[in-house]
Design an enzyme around this catalytic site. Structure first.
Site, PDB file in Angstrom:
ATOM      1  N   ARG A 160       0.841  -1.209   0.000  1.00 32.91           N
ATOM      2  CA  ARG A 160       0.000   0.000   0.000  1.00 32.91           C
ATOM      3  C   ARG A 160       0.869   1.249   0.000  1.00 32.91           C
ATOM      4  O   ARG A 160       1.014   1.928  -1.000  1.00 32.91           O
ATOM      5  CB  ARG A 160      -0.946  -0.020   1.209  1.00 32.91           C
ATOM      6  CG  ARG A 160      -2.097   1.009   1.122  1.00 32.91           C
ATOM      7  CD  ARG A 160      -1.724   2.412   1.515  1.00 32.91           C
ATOM      8  NE  ARG A 160      -1.235   2.527   2.886  1.00 32.91           N
ATOM      9  CZ  ARG A 160      -0.762   3.669   3.389  1.00 32.91           C
ATOM     10  NH1 ARG A 160      -0.714   4.765   2.651  1.00 32.91           N
ATOM     11  NH2 ARG A 160      -0.311   3.699   4.639  1.00 32.91           N
ATOM     12  N   ASP A 161       1.505   1.552   1.126  1.00 33.77           N
ATOM     13  CA  ASP A 161       2.284   2.786   1.220  1.00 33.77           C
ATOM     14  C   ASP A 161       3.499   2.746   0.314  1.00 33.77           C
ATOM     15  O   ASP A 161       3.946   3.781  -0.182  1.00 33.77           O
ATOM     16  CB  ASP A 161       2.713   3.006   2.673  1.00 33.77           C
ATOM     17  CG  ASP A 161       2.963   4.462   3.001  1.00 33.77           C
ATOM     18  OD1 ASP A 161       2.462   5.333   2.269  1.00 33.77           O
ATOM     19  OD2 ASP A 161       3.659   4.742   3.990  1.00 33.77           O
ATOM     20  N   HIS A 195       4.840   4.331  12.605  1.00 35.85           N
ATOM     21  CA  HIS A 195       5.028   4.325  11.152  1.00 35.85           C
ATOM     22  C   HIS A 195       6.065   5.396  10.817  1.00 35.85           C
ATOM     23  O   HIS A 195       5.789   6.588  10.965  1.00 35.85           O
ATOM     24  CB  HIS A 195       3.680   4.630  10.492  1.00 35.85           C
ATOM     25  CG  HIS A 195       3.697   4.724   9.009  1.00 35.85           C
ATOM     26  ND1 HIS A 195       3.187   3.734   8.205  1.00 35.85           N
ATOM     27  CD2 HIS A 195       4.118   5.699   8.166  1.00 35.85           C
ATOM     28  CE1 HIS A 195       3.289   4.087   6.936  1.00 35.85           C
ATOM     29  NE2 HIS A 195       3.865   5.294   6.888  1.00 35.85           N
ATOM     30  N   CYS A 202       4.212   9.390   0.370  1.00 35.28           N
ATOM     31  CA  CYS A 202       2.853   9.924   0.296  1.00 35.28           C
ATOM     32  C   CYS A 202       2.714  10.831  -0.919  1.00 35.28           C
ATOM     33  O   CYS A 202       3.478  11.797  -1.059  1.00 35.28           O
ATOM     34  CB  CYS A 202       2.524  10.700   1.571  1.00 35.28           C
ATOM     35  SG  CYS A 202       0.897  11.487   1.517  1.00 35.28           S
ATOM     36  N   ASN A 244       9.171   4.340   3.273  1.00 34.53           N
ATOM     37  CA  ASN A 244       9.194   3.877   4.658  1.00 34.53           C
ATOM     38  C   ASN A 244      10.560   3.307   4.998  1.00 34.53           C
ATOM     39  O   ASN A 244      11.371   3.013   4.121  1.00 34.53           O
ATOM     40  CB  ASN A 244       8.167   2.757   4.854  1.00 34.53           C
ATOM     41  CG  ASN A 244       6.762   3.196   4.573  1.00 34.53           C
ATOM     42  OD1 ASN A 244       6.363   3.287   3.417  1.00 34.53           O
ATOM     43  ND2 ASN A 244       6.002   3.468   5.609  1.00 34.53           N
TER      44      ASN A 244
END
Length: 295
Positions: free
Chosen positions: A9-10, A201, A234, A243
């Protein structure tokens, strides 16, 4: 320490390359084979705004379903929850509450106060469907538009939550945090939400993500997000990078005698593989340096 894999996802949402459903499913399958058991697999976001997540339903329909694996779907509003419930493929939902108004408007098209009010509706809908509900406070360490975000401000938002979440995730969405902030923020949130599991996170934009992860461990955070390959970011935050990498985090924890239940060699191979699929150089170091000691 539990590692939550957020690469599907991220990791993928900020990459220019649009991968096929089949490649996304392979990424998830490889993560499971490496021992990961909680995976943020998709986001139920508007396809025009986040095209990398347009096939969320198709991904969830195709992923393997081994016992003990929990799939998380990120939702930004009630419409996202409706899609998640209709897909019948998620075990958990992760709702994002952005700590600052300008970022919230850009990310979700509503103020922080409006998003906070909507959490109650999303949490109630998730619970009625038997799903675990996480509340992620995004930009909890700093905002790309308004600057510093205090621990008191974040704790105030959490204190204003009427429906108790199953888990609270504190997100350094743009990678500005340092361990001192972790030491302030985690106890402040725990004080207003006693007994709620805490997750963190971190992004590694300024090479502080792994130090923050160790600080979070020291202050009792029970789960850490990471992205295999260290990919992502993002799309609504300028210059946001990936990340912390799952393989590098797992290496750090393993060498610190902290069990994560994952295979370093398989994570490193997957990090290299997904970088090749995206035609990028993975920020993760383990795949290039090799595991030590042998996994």
């Amino acid at each position: 320490m539990e590692i939550v894999e957020v690469g599907p996802r991220d990791g993928l949402q900020n990459e220019k390359t649009l991968l096929s459903t089949e490649v996304k499913v392979e990424y998830i399958t490889r993560s499971i084979a490496a021992g990961v058991r909680r995976i943020e697999a998709v986001a139920f976001a508007h396809p025009a705004r986040v095209p990398q997540m347009a096939d969320a339903e198709e991904v969830l329909a195709a992923v393997p379903r081994p016992a003990g694996v929990s799939y998380i779907g990120l939702v930004l509003n009630r419409r996202g929850l409706d899609r998640a419930l209709a897909s019948a493929g998620v075990d958990e939902v992760n709702y994002v509450l952005v700590a600052t108004d300008e970022f919230s408007q850009r990310n979700q098209g509503m103020s922080t106060a409006a998003s906070l009010a909507q959490w109650d509706e999303v949490a109630a809908g998730a619970r009625a469907a038997g799903l675990r509900a996480t509340l992620t406070v995004a930009a909890a360490f700093g905002c790309p538009f308004t600057g510093e975000v205090s621990a008191e401000h974040v704790a105030g938002l959490v204190a204003a939550v009427r429906t108790r979440p199953d888990e609270i995730c504190l997100a350094d969405t743009i990678g500005v945090g340092v361990p001192r902030q972790v030491a302030e923020l985690v106890p402040a949130v725990r004080a207003v939400a006693p007994g709620v599991a805490l997750r963190a996170h971190f992004h590694n934009t300024r090479n502080t993500g792994y130090a923050n992860a160790l600080a979070a461990l020291d202050y009792g955070v029970s789960a850490l997000d990471a992205s295999t390959g260290g990919i992502g970011g993002c799309p609504f935050a300028p210059a946001a990078t990936g990340n912390i990498a799952t393989e590098d985090l797992a290496y750090l924890l393993a060498r610190s005698d902290i069990d994560t239940g994952v295979r370093l060699d398989r994570l490193a191979d997957t990090g290299t593989w997904i970088a090749n699929q995206l035609d990028v150089t993975a920020p993760a170091m383990l795949g290039r340096a090799g595991p030590f000691p042998p996994a």
